[in-house]
Write an enzyme that holds these catalytic residues in place. Sequence first.
Site, PDB file in Angstrom:
ATOM      1  CE1 TYR A 296     -31.179   2.781  49.143  1.00 58.09           C
ATOM      2  CE2 TYR A 296     -31.703   2.860  51.354  1.00 58.09           C
ATOM      3  CZ  TYR A 296     -30.748   2.369  50.430  1.00 58.09           C
ATOM      4  OH  TYR A 296     -30.231   1.304  50.387  1.00 58.09           O
TER       5      TYR A 296
ATOM      6  CG  ASP B  93     -33.546  10.354  54.390  1.00 59.77           C
ATOM      7  OD1 ASP B  93     -32.524  11.044  54.338  1.00 59.77           O
ATOM      8  OD2 ASP B  93     -33.539   9.164  54.298  1.00 59.77           O
TER       9      ASP B  93
ATOM     10  CE  LYS C 210     -25.605   6.443  50.799  1.00 62.66           C
ATOM     11  NZ  LYS C 210     -26.103   5.746  52.172  1.00 62.66           N
TER      12      LYS C 210
END
Length: 382
Positions: free
Chosen positions: A102, A174, A199
Amino acid sequence: MKQSIETLCVHGGDHRFPDSREALSMPIYQTAAFAHPDLGHSPDRFYYTRLTNPTRNHLEETVAALEGAEKAIAFTSGMAAITAVFELFAPGDRIVASADLYGGTVLLFDSISKKNGLNLELVDTTDADAVRAAVTPGTRAVYIETPSNPMMNVTDIRLCAELAHSVGAILIVDNTFLSPYFQNPIALGADIVIHSGTKYLGGHNDTLAGFICLKDDTYSEKLYKISYTLGATLSPFDSWLMIRGIKTLAIRMERAQENALKIANWLKTQKNVTKVYYVGLPEHPGYAVNAQQSRGSGAMLSFAVATPELAQQILAKVKIITFAESLGGPESLITFPATQTHADVAPEERERLGITDCFLRMSVGLEKAEDLIADLNQAMNG
């Protein structure tokens, strides 16, 4: 009594809440402080909401139960959680990380972690030989996303755990994209699991949150102190929103995954789509590894189209799908990573990874799959 993950989503950890009068919904303890009974005696367990709060504690117990963790700590965002994890390390420590991460994590590495003296080596963690070569006796941690954002690369969690532990390092995973419903890295050898709770865990695009989940007590006291010292602990109301969101995690993940597979297969039939990245497709290079270490493929996919102009046309013309940067909510979202999620990644690195002006990422939501396909079709071919 052992409970299934579906039941844990609904009931969480200990669902007998303190002073709740048997409320079905966890109360929101919207208070900054708790009264002390007298001098020298603190209230049982709760002192000040930056440190502890009953609503947040229940959320943390729930997330720990879902991940099979000893403890979970809730933060104000996923980035706050990642930042706290990197406070475990000292100047000179070496960390091996996935090359495809990310963009916010890359920005943290480049603008803060390196300044603080951490040595970060980015490698292709889908390549077992590359990981073996990178993990040396001086390595303190291995940090991975799987599937990765936004290229949907799959890394072998068991292998990374084995290599990290062989040199005394820890494995940090993650797990945002698959959520604890589909994947539990601690059971595969991970020491720390990170989530952007914004999320799938929250699941409604209405709050920010992050989580650190810990295999054991090795780092729990230190990370707890880091959390309240940084002041990044989650508020009572946001904690309650997360608890509410998690109750439907199982059914949301199943429906979104079902939709994602249908859309991925449709995209494969489109002449102007040059590549589809979805780990639920048998031709995906990480399909077998993902099938061995997870219970599903999730609802995140990416695809490349023939021209930058077509990518821009799709973003401009979608009607049901929303052009927005986040993921994991009920609404389907489409993102242009080159200028959104990965805007802070160097252009040459984006190009190397495949994050071009023809590349789109999609968070598939809960709408009817046929409606989403029709929307993509009119945007792409209309």
